[in-house]
Design a protein around this motif. Structure first.
Motif, short mmCIF file in Angstrom:
data_model
loop_
_atom_site.label_atom_id
_atom_site.label_comp_id
_atom_site.label_asym_id
_atom_site.label_seq_id
_atom_site.Cartn_x
_atom_site.Cartn_y
_atom_site.Cartn_z
N VAL A 36 1.01 -1.16 -0.01
CA VAL A 36 0.01 0.14 -0.17
C VAL A 36 1.09 1.48 -0.03
O VAL A 36 1.80 1.47 0.95
N SER A 37 0.98 2.16 -0.85
CA SER A 37 1.66 3.48 -0.92
C SER A 37 1.30 4.29 0.33
O SER A 37 0.19 4.39 0.96
N ILE A 38 2.25 4.84 0.70
CA ILE A 38 2.01 5.90 1.90
C ILE A 38 1.65 7.10 1.50
O ILE A 38 1.08 7.88 2.38
N LEU A 39 1.73 7.37 0.43
CA LEU A 39 1.59 8.75 0.01
C LEU A 39 0.46 9.21 0.17
O LEU A 39 0.00 10.34 0.57
N PRO A 40 -1.11 8.65 -0.23
CA PRO A 40 -2.30 9.32 0.12
C PRO A 40 -2.52 9.46 1.59
O PRO A 40 -3.37 9.60 1.81
N LEU A 41 -1.50 8.44 2.43
CA LEU A 41 -2.01 8.55 3.86
C LEU A 41 -1.35 9.36 4.63
O LEU A 41 -1.52 9.53 5.77
N ILE A 42 -0.24 10.00 4.03
CA ILE A 42 0.70 10.56 5.27
C ILE A 42 -0.06 11.79 5.93
O ILE A 42 0.33 11.75 7.19
N ASP A 43 -1.16 12.41 5.38
CA ASP A 43 -1.70 13.71 6.11
C ASP A 43 -2.52 12.85 7.37
O ASP A 43 -2.68 13.62 8.42
N ASP A 44 -2.98 11.65 7.17
CA ASP A 44 -3.66 11.16 8.23
C ASP A 44 -2.99 10.09 9.25
O ASP A 44 -3.63 9.78 10.18
N LEU A 45 -1.66 10.04 8.96
CA LEU A 45 -0.87 9.13 9.91
C LEU A 45 -0.12 9.99 10.96
O LEU A 45 0.58 11.00 10.55
N ASP A 46 -0.94 9.88 12.21
CA ASP A 46 -0.41 10.85 13.39
C ASP A 46 1.28 10.58 13.70
O ASP A 46 1.66 11.59 14.55
N PHE A 47 1.57 9.43 13.27
CA PHE A 47 2.86 9.16 13.86
C PHE A 47 4.05 9.54 13.06
O PHE A 47 5.20 9.45 13.39
N ILE A 48 3.76 10.40 12.01
CA ILE A 48 4.53 11.08 10.90
C ILE A 48 4.49 12.66 11.53
O ILE A 48 3.52 13.38 11.13
N PRO A 49 5.46 13.02 12.29
CA PRO A 49 5.40 14.42 12.76
C PRO A 49 5.79 15.44 11.64
O PRO A 49 5.04 16.67 11.54
N ASN A 50 6.54 15.07 10.70
CA ASN A 50 7.04 16.11 9.44
C ASN A 50 6.43 15.45 8.71
O ASN A 50 7.06 14.51 7.76
N LYS A 51 5.26 15.91 7.87
CA LYS A 51 4.71 15.49 6.70
C LYS A 51 5.51 15.64 5.48
O LYS A 51 5.32 14.78 4.58
N LYS A 52 6.38 16.63 5.33
CA LYS A 52 7.14 16.74 4.19
C LYS A 52 8.41 15.93 4.04
O LYS A 52 8.85 15.36 3.03
N ARG A 53 8.57 15.56 5.35
CA ARG A 53 10.00 14.45 5.37
C ARG A 53 9.56 13.12 5.17
O ARG A 53 10.35 12.23 4.71
N GLY A 54 8.32 12.77 5.81
CA GLY A 54 7.84 11.41 5.60
C GLY A 54 8.29 10.56 6.86
O GLY A 54 8.77 10.98 7.70
N LEU A 55 8.35 9.35 6.53
CA LEU A 55 8.61 8.37 7.61
C LEU A 55 10.15 7.92 7.33
O LEU A 55 10.59 7.11 6.56
N SER A 56 11.06 8.55 8.17
CA SER A 56 12.32 8.26 8.06
C SER A 56 13.17 7.73 9.39
O SER A 56 14.08 8.11 9.64
N ILE A 57 12.32 6.81 9.79
CA ILE A 57 12.82 6.26 11.24
C ILE A 57 13.39 4.64 10.87
O ILE A 57 12.74 4.06 10.02
N SER A 58 13.73 4.22 11.86
CA SER A 58 14.32 2.66 11.62
C SER A 58 13.25 1.81 12.36
O SER A 58 13.06 0.73 11.83
N ILE A 59 12.78 1.96 13.45
CA ILE A 59 11.68 1.19 14.20
C ILE A 59 11.15 2.36 15.39
O ILE A 59 11.69 3.06 15.67
N ARG A 60 9.74 1.99 15.18
CA ARG A 60 8.98 2.95 16.04
C ARG A 60 7.90 2.27 16.63
O ARG A 60 7.34 1.45 16.12
N PHE A 61 7.48 2.57 17.83
CA PHE A 61 6.45 1.95 18.52
C PHE A 61 5.23 2.89 18.29
O PHE A 61 5.47 3.99 18.37
N LEU A 62 4.18 2.41 17.96
CA LEU A 62 2.96 3.41 17.86
C LEU A 62 1.75 3.04 19.12
O LEU A 62 1.86 2.15 19.31
#
Length: 125
Positions: free
Chosen positions: A99-125
Motif C-alpha cells: 500500500v502506498s504511503i503517499l495518500p495516507l501521510i496527512d492522516d498518519l499521526d505518527f509522522i510528525p513532519n509530513k514533508k519529510r515522511g517516514l524516516s525512522i528505523s523502528i518505532r512504537f505506535l
C-alpha cells in the motif's frame, strides 16, 4: 502484573530486505541491533515500510510492504558473516497487498513532519 496492551511497531527497510525477512519468517531492524527488537512482545504487530526498492539504491518504493505478529518472546542473534551477528525476532506474516504511503501521510499521526515522511528505523505506535 497487569495485562500488557498489544503494541504496534513500524520497521523501515528496503523492499528487497523485507522480501527476505518474510521468506525467513523473521524481523531484523536497525542494522541488527538487539534492544529495539527486545522491546517487542509476543502478539505485538509489526508493519514494514519500504522507502526504497533496494538498499543503497535511489529507486523509491514508498509503500507499506508487510504486516505480521511477533510469534514468541525470544530475541536471538545469528551469524551472517565473520563480523556481523544481527538480532532477530520470529514473525508470523500475513498475506497482504503493498500500500502506498503517499495518500495516507496527512492522516498518519505518527509522522510528525509530513514533508519529510517516514524516516525512522523502528518505532512504537
Amino acid at each position: 502484573m497487569a495485562d500488557r496492551k498489544v503494541k504496534n511497531w513500524i520497521i523501515v527497510a528496503s523492499k528487497d530486505h523485507v522480501k527476505v525477512g518474510k521468506a525467513q519468517g523473521i524481523a531484523q531492524a536497525c542494522h541488527g541491533k538487539f534492544s529495539p527488537l527486545q522491546r517487542m512482545k509476543k502478539g505485538d504487530f509489526v508493519i514494514y515500510y519500504s522507502g526504497k526498492q533496494t538498499m543503497g539504491k535511489p529507486d523509491k518504493c514508498e509503500e507499506f510492504t508487510a504486516i505480521g505478529t511477533v510469534r514468541n518472546e525470544e530475541t536471538y542473534t545469528v551469524k551472517v558473516s565473520a563480523d556481523f551477528y544481527p538480532s532477530r525476532r520470529e514473525i508470523e506474516f500475513f498475506e497482504c497487498k503493498n500500500v502506498s504511503i503517499l495518500p495516507l501521510i496527512d492522516d498518519l499521526d505518527f509522522i510528525p513532519n509530513k514533508k519529510r515522511g517516514l524516516s525512522i528505523s523502528i518505532r512504537f505506535l
